[in-house]
Write a protein that holds these residues in place. Structure first.
Motif, PDB file in Angstrom:
ATOM      1  N   THR A 289     -35.508  -9.266 -35.040  1.00 47.87           N
ATOM      2  CA  THR A 289     -36.069  -9.054 -33.704  1.00 47.87           C
ATOM      3  C   THR A 289     -36.662 -10.364 -33.207  1.00 47.87           C
ATOM      4  OG1 THR A 289     -36.597  -6.748 -34.198  1.00 47.87           O
ATOM      5  CG2 THR A 289     -37.759  -7.772 -32.337  1.00 47.87           C
ATOM      6  N   ASP A 319     -34.026  -5.037 -25.916  1.00 49.32           N
ATOM      7  CA  ASP A 319     -34.926  -3.910 -26.063  1.00 49.32           C
ATOM      8  C   ASP A 319     -35.141  -3.239 -24.704  1.00 49.32           C
ATOM      9  OD1 ASP A 319     -37.255  -3.108 -28.361  1.00 49.32           O
ATOM     10  OD2 ASP A 319     -37.599  -2.422 -26.310  1.00 49.32           O
ATOM     11  N   GLN A 322     -39.213  -3.286 -23.962  1.00 42.57           N
ATOM     12  CA  GLN A 322     -40.003  -4.513 -23.971  1.00 42.57           C
ATOM     13  C   GLN A 322     -39.195  -5.670 -23.368  1.00 42.57           C
ATOM     14  OE1 GLN A 322     -42.404  -5.074 -27.741  1.00 42.57           O
ATOM     15  NE2 GLN A 322     -40.818  -3.680 -28.536  1.00 42.57           N
ATOM     16  N   HIS A 327     -32.704  -7.601 -30.209  1.00 41.31           N
ATOM     17  CA  HIS A 327     -32.481  -7.169 -31.588  1.00 41.31           C
ATOM     18  C   HIS A 327     -31.077  -7.579 -31.997  1.00 41.31           C
ATOM     19  CE1 HIS A 327     -36.135  -4.760 -31.292  1.00 41.31           C
ATOM     20  NE2 HIS A 327     -35.656  -4.217 -30.169  1.00 41.31           N
ATOM     21  N   ARG A 340     -34.554   2.908 -37.238  1.00 41.15           N
ATOM     22  CA  ARG A 340     -34.857   2.952 -35.799  1.00 41.15           C
ATOM     23  C   ARG A 340     -34.185   4.156 -35.194  1.00 41.15           C
ATOM     24  NH1 ARG A 340     -32.540  -1.164 -32.892  1.00 41.15           N
ATOM     25  NH2 ARG A 340     -34.161  -1.027 -31.313  1.00 41.15           N
TER      26      ARG A 340
END
Length: 341
Positions: A289, A319, A322, A327, A340
């Motif tokens: 990430t 993401d 955000q 990722h 996840r």
């Protein structure tokens, strides 16, 4: 006046290196130390570093007293030249003119001689190694009320050699012979200035490089501290990062494409627009990430970005919740594998 050598010159037109010259070495208090006669070419060794006062032959200089009205000191020379112009038999440009201070009654002692013979004689005296500080007219080098003022100075040396000398002479700077150093003095001075500027420039550049190196070191320390927070003190960031990387690889056995370093390298090749904008990096269960700072330019063609990632067997996604967070994982790693949802 310190110890010096007084020299009785022949007519300037007759002076050669072989000319025998009478001399006297005089202490600063006026005592006679030694006197003698030597050819000019040998007098340099006799004189050494002593200042030399050369007394001109009687007919080589004209000495007189003139009256000058009150003028500023800066204009006294011009007033003297204007006063003697009617008295001189030669063009003033061909003369060397000197004078003393103006007395309270306006009287000024003045002397002149032909410029060229004096200049040639000075060059010859300098070639012999003599440090000429004054050319004194014969009349001004004798004691007051000398009984025979027309007679040149000669040996044996007596009181006539020891009279107080005036504080001015015909040794003007414009006629001073240029020594080897004198000819190069200006060039040497400019070379010294250039060298000083060059050294200052080097120091400034070195200071600038030192500042850049320190900024780079701090940046590397910060990056290593974020990637390996378990390191208590960072001294050599590159070596310590390599050691941590090797330790991670050894702890997990043979490196695979899912290892952090392999994944990070592949991701960096795809997300080349993120170079210099990585704020934070996190690796967990095969997922890398990246949190980026603002100011980067993401590619407009996301399909091309996905294709580039696919070539390297990567799966990239931005993401959804955000901003500026990406990722990356290997194509075979699923969300279930990473935990996840």
């Amino acid at each position: 006046m310190r110890q010096h050598l007084r020299l009785a010159l022949p007519p300037l037109s007759c002076l050669t290196l072989e000319s025998p010259l009478a001399f006297a070495i005089v202490e600063g208090d006026g005592r006679l130390v030694r006197a003698g006669q030597l050819p000019l070419q040998q007098l340099g060794e006799q004189a050494g570093a002593r200042p030399v006062y050369a007394v001109l032959y009687g007919d080589d200089a004209v000495v007189t007293t003139i009256t000058v009205p009150p003028v500023p000191a800066s204009r006294l020379n011009a007033a003297v030249i204007g006063s003697i112009e009617p008295m001189a038999l030669s063009d003033l440009m061909q003369l060397c003119i000197a004078h003393g201070k103006r007395a309270p009654d306006g009287k000024v002692n003045v002397a002149w001689t032909n410029r060229r013979p004096l200049q040639d004689a000075w060059s010859l005296l300098a070639k012999a190694g003599l440090n000429i500080v004054a050319f004194v007219p014969h009349q001004l080098a004798l004691p007051v009320n000398d009984p025979d003022p027309e007679r040149p100075l000669g040996l044996p040396a007596g009181p006539r050699w020891l009279a107080p000398l005036p504080g001015w002479s015909l040794a003007i700077d414009a006629l001073r012979p240029a020594s080897g150093l004198g000819r190069w003095r200006k060039a040497l001075a400019w070379s010294a200035v250039a060298a000083a500027i060059w050294v200052l420039g080097l120091n400034w550049y070195a200071a600038q490089l030192k500042g850049q190196a320190e900024a780079l070191r701090q940046s590397m320390q910060h990056a290593v501290a974020q990637a390996f927070p378990q390191i208590p003190v960072i001294i050599d960031p590159v070596r310590q990062a390599q050691q941590q990387r090797d330790a991670l690889r050894l702890s997990q056995g043979t490196a695979t494409d899912d290892d952090f370093m392999a994944l990070a390298q592949a991701t960096a090749q795809v997300l080349d627009f993120a170079q210099g904008h990585v704020l934070a990096m996190h690796y967990d269960k095969g997922v890398l990430t990246l949190t980026l700072t603002e100011g980067y330019t993401a590619p407009a063609n996301e399909a091309a970005l996905a294709q580039a990632a696919s070539v390297r067997q990567l799966f990239l996604e931005k993401d959804p919740a955000q901003a500026h967070v990406w990722h990356a994982r290997r194509a075979g790693v699923t969300d279930t594998d990473t935990g996840r949802s």
